[in-house]
Motif scaffolding. Sequence first.
Motif, PDB file in Angstrom:
ATOM      1  N   ASP A 165      -8.988   5.115  13.302  1.00 14.34           N
ATOM      2  CA  ASP A 165     -10.075   4.385  12.638  1.00 14.34           C
ATOM      3  C   ASP A 165     -10.335   4.862  11.213  1.00 14.34           C
ATOM      4  N   LYS A 166      -9.997   6.095  10.915  1.00 14.03           N
ATOM      5  CA  LYS A 166     -10.142   6.604   9.553  1.00 14.03           C
ATOM      6  C   LYS A 166      -8.975   6.149   8.680  1.00 14.03           C
ATOM      7  N   ILE A 167      -7.791   6.057   9.286  1.00 20.44           N
ATOM      8  CA  ILE A 167      -6.598   5.643   8.532  1.00 20.44           C
ATOM      9  C   ILE A 167      -6.649   4.152   8.238  1.00 20.44           C
ATOM     10  N   TYR A 168      -6.880   3.369   9.269  1.00 24.08           N
ATOM     11  CA  TYR A 168      -6.998   1.915   9.133  1.00 24.08           C
ATOM     12  C   TYR A 168      -8.477   1.571   9.265  1.00 24.08           C
ATOM     13  N   SER A 169      -9.225   1.835   8.191  1.00 26.27           N
ATOM     14  CA  SER A 169     -10.678   1.723   8.207  1.00 26.27           C
ATOM     15  C   SER A 169     -11.186   0.279   8.199  1.00 26.27           C
ATOM     16  N   SER A 170     -10.335  -0.662   7.844  1.00 30.32           N
ATOM     17  CA  SER A 170     -10.701  -2.081   7.873  1.00 30.32           C
ATOM     18  C   SER A 170      -9.421  -2.909   7.896  1.00 30.32           C
ATOM     19  N   GLU A 171      -9.575  -4.194   8.139  1.00 27.22           N
ATOM     20  CA  GLU A 171      -8.413  -5.085   8.132  1.00 27.22           C
ATOM     21  C   GLU A 171      -7.825  -5.212   6.739  1.00 27.22           C
ATOM     22  N   LYS A 172      -8.603  -4.903   5.730  1.00 29.59           N
ATOM     23  CA  LYS A 172      -8.176  -5.081   4.345  1.00 29.59           C
ATOM     24  C   LYS A 172      -7.770  -3.773   3.683  1.00 29.59           C
ATOM     25  N   LEU A 219      -2.755  11.675  14.113  1.00 33.74           N
ATOM     26  CA  LEU A 219      -2.843  10.347  13.514  1.00 33.74           C
ATOM     27  C   LEU A 219      -3.513   9.380  14.489  1.00 33.74           C
ATOM     28  N   GLN A 220      -3.112   9.446  15.753  1.00 31.57           N
ATOM     29  CA  GLN A 220      -3.688   8.567  16.766  1.00 31.57           C
ATOM     30  C   GLN A 220      -5.199   8.804  16.891  1.00 31.57           C
ATOM     31  N   GLU A 221      -5.611  10.056  16.924  1.00 27.80           N
ATOM     32  CA  GLU A 221      -7.037  10.403  17.013  1.00 27.80           C
ATOM     33  C   GLU A 221      -7.827   9.871  15.816  1.00 27.80           C
ATOM     34  N   ASN A 222      -7.177   9.790  14.677  1.00 29.00           N
ATOM     35  CA  ASN A 222      -7.851   9.379  13.442  1.00 29.00           C
ATOM     36  C   ASN A 222      -7.516   7.955  13.015  1.00 29.00           C
TER      37      ASN A 222
END
Length: 154
Positions: free
Chosen positions: A130-137, A125-128
């Motif tokens: 940016d994929k999980i939380y791809s934007s502030e929205k 999860l940590q490695e990914n």
Amino acid sequence: MKKILAGLIGAAVIASPSLAVNKENTGCGLGYMLFKDAPDSTVFEILAVTTNGISGNQTFGITTGTLECKQPEKVVKNDRLFKFVTENMDQLAADIASGSGETLETVSELMNIPAEKRDLFYSKLQENFDKIYSSEKVQSADVIDKIVEIAQEV
């Protein structure tokens, strides 16, 4: 109080352009549905958010894919997971970024991740992040979809 609220709404209607309430600010749910055609103004967005908060309907909307909420594509039949992630998006993001924390432990339990695989799950999860939380929205449904996808790799 009713006169003050009516005055604020009246002023917002007169002063606002004829744009709809911003869904990115209010989220899905009953509040958005009631005020989506109202003029775009802070007053109507606050009313929409307050309606959602008072009625506690966004979890239902996300779980069922109603009230203009997005249901996760990879539906995990776990209402408790939906509710938990929806209510803890910020703390979950912080825990995923650090690779540990109470919200990660809870998500692991709700997803039945075996204890011996949890460290690997947390690091994936940590490695990914940016994929999980791809934007502030990013919406909780998208976060759940990505977490489920990553869990399948563990």
